[in-house]
Design a protein around this motif. Structure first.
Motif, short mmCIF file in Angstrom:
data_model
loop_
_atom_site.label_atom_id
_atom_site.label_comp_id
_atom_site.label_asym_id
_atom_site.label_seq_id
_atom_site.Cartn_x
_atom_site.Cartn_y
_atom_site.Cartn_z
N ASN A 1 16.35 38.36 21.70
CA ASN A 1 15.45 38.83 22.74
C ASN A 1 14.45 37.70 22.98
O ASN A 1 13.65 37.37 22.11
CB ASN A 1 14.74 40.11 22.29
N ASP B 1 11.77 37.40 24.50
CA ASP B 1 10.33 37.67 24.44
C ASP B 1 9.70 37.09 23.18
O ASP B 1 8.50 36.82 23.15
CB ASP B 1 10.07 39.17 24.48
N ALA C 1 7.89 33.78 23.95
CA ALA C 1 7.22 33.93 25.23
C ALA C 1 6.37 32.73 25.60
O ALA C 1 6.08 32.51 26.78
CB ALA C 1 6.36 35.20 25.21
N GLY D 1 13.75 40.31 28.78
CA GLY D 1 12.83 41.35 29.20
C GLY D 1 12.47 41.17 30.66
O GLY D 1 12.24 40.05 31.12
N TRP E 1 6.89 46.92 29.37
CA TRP E 1 6.12 46.45 28.21
C TRP E 1 6.42 45.00 27.85
O TRP E 1 5.89 44.48 26.88
CB TRP E 1 6.36 47.38 27.02
N SER E 2 7.27 44.37 28.59
CA SER E 2 7.54 42.94 28.43
C SER E 2 6.76 42.17 29.49
O SER E 2 6.65 42.61 30.64
CB SER E 2 9.04 42.65 28.59
N SER E 3 6.26 41.02 29.11
CA SER E 3 5.61 40.15 30.09
C SER E 3 6.63 39.43 30.95
O SER E 3 6.24 38.69 31.87
CB SER E 3 4.72 39.14 29.37
N ALA E 4 7.92 39.64 30.69
CA ALA E 4 9.00 38.99 31.44
C ALA E 4 8.76 37.49 31.51
O ALA E 4 8.66 36.91 32.60
CB ALA E 4 9.14 39.59 32.82
N ASN F 1 16.53 44.03 29.48
CA ASN F 1 15.63 45.00 28.86
C ASN F 1 14.57 45.44 29.86
O ASN F 1 13.77 44.63 30.33
CB ASN F 1 14.98 44.39 27.62
N GLU G 1 14.89 40.56 17.59
CA GLU G 1 13.64 40.82 18.32
C GLU G 1 12.49 40.49 17.36
O GLU G 1 12.19 41.27 16.45
CB GLU G 1 13.57 42.27 18.78
N GLU H 1 8.77 40.18 16.32
CA GLU H 1 7.40 40.58 16.60
C GLU H 1 6.52 40.38 15.36
O GLU H 1 5.57 41.12 15.14
CB GLU H 1 7.33 42.03 17.09
#
Length: 317
Positions: free
Chosen positions: A6, A8, A11, A33, A37-40, A73, A285, A287
């Motif tokens: 992912n 993100d 980012a 994303g 909720w993702s900043s893309a 996503n 993913e 985080e």
């Protein structure tokens, strides 16, 4: 079995550098994303929908690095009673259209969370059958909001050959296998689960038991994400309203693979995925808020490679 990312989790990097890094790790695919909720950070859904040339350019960049897209996503709350709901619902529909245009067969979404009644202005997550009004709110949510939304959007995806992968997540109506199966029974096989073990872990669940219960017929996509339960949980339990940073003092934290479950624990997850017939992507993913992103992702890749290689040795495919 494939390893994906992912994006993100990177980012702060541009698209080219992100894809270069994924290729340098020998990954098979990426997950983008799109908003909510993702900043893309790496793709612009509006621009891609508007321009076939931009879509071709993106696919070319991926092809040059021997990468594909495992899923798009569109995680947000399409059932939010405020203006967020219509915006995230529109994002989901646009994601389905874009996936079809890009030749991607999966869109990841959250199930959504409405209020507890028609007058509520904020989402309401029901986690207990008591006090008595809790069950009235829960049944209202499913009857009036959850089922109608998914009955509307699932045919749109099915008509374009898209599978909707609903992620199990806290503060959503689908947060574990039981709540997912309620949705699946009502909607049908257009929807499956994007099974994220990290969320099961912080809620006290066992990813291996969940995989066995769901089987490959219900697991459409899988997130490589881990959670470490912290000492604070022994006093307070795992329900925690502290912000994700600072991590100190929290009951649990997202961590790279192998920092929560052991390497052996991830081997067991991969083995059971193979046993039930899932031989597709595990999309990392990241985080983690302590380690540098590239280091955390690299560690997760290393754990997955160990688990995949060892599982092949133990369970020939």
């Amino acid at each position: 079995m494939k390893i994906g990312l992912n994006t993100d989790g990177l980012a702060d990097l541009g698209l080219e550098e992100t894809l270069d890094y994924a290729a340098s790790l020998g990954l098979d695919c990426v997950e983008f994303g799109l908003g909510g909720w993702s900043s893309a950070p790496h793709v612009d859904i509006g621009a891609l929908l508007a321009s076939a040339a931009m879509r071709d350019q993106l696919l070319g960049r991926l092809h040059d690095r021997k990468l594909t897209i495992s899923a798009l996503n569109a995680s947000g709350n399409p059932l939010h009673p405020g203006e967020i709901g219509p915006n995230d619902s529109r994002l989901a529909r646009d994601a389905i259209t874009l996936a079809a245009e890009l030749g991607v067969s999966r869109v990841i979404m959250m199930s959504g969370l409405p209020g507890g009644g028609p007058e509520e202005k904020m989402p309401n997550w029901i986690t207990s059958s008591w006090p008595p009004e809790a069950m009235k709110m829960l049944e209202w949510q499913w009857r009036e909001r959850v089922i109608p939304f998914w009955k509307e959007i699932a045919p749109l995806a099915s008509a374009r050959g898209i599978r909707l992968c609903v992620e199990n997540h806290g503060r959503q109506c689908v947060f574990n296998p039981d709540s997912y199966l309620r949705l699946r029974d009502a909607i049908g096989p257009t929807i499956g689960m994007n099974l994220d073990p990290s969320h099961l872990i912080w809620m006290g669940g066992d990813p291996v038991a969940a995989i066995r219960a769901l089987g490959a017929e219900n697991i459409y996509h899988f997130h490589g994400k881990d959670t470490r339960i912290e000492p604070q949980a022994r006093m307070n339990g795992t329900l925690d309203t502290r912000h994700v940073v600072p991590v100190s003092g929290r009951a649990w934290n997202f961590v790279p693979l192998g920092h929560g479950l052991s390497r052996r624990g991830w081997l067991e997850i991969v083995q059971v995925l193979r046993e039930v017939g899932y031989n597709d992507v595990i999309s990392i993913e990241n985080e983690d808020y302590m380690l540098e992103a590239k280091a955390a992702i690299s560690e997760s890749v290393d754990v997955l490679r160990f688990a995949i290689d060892e599982s092949v040795r133990r369970i020939p495919v």
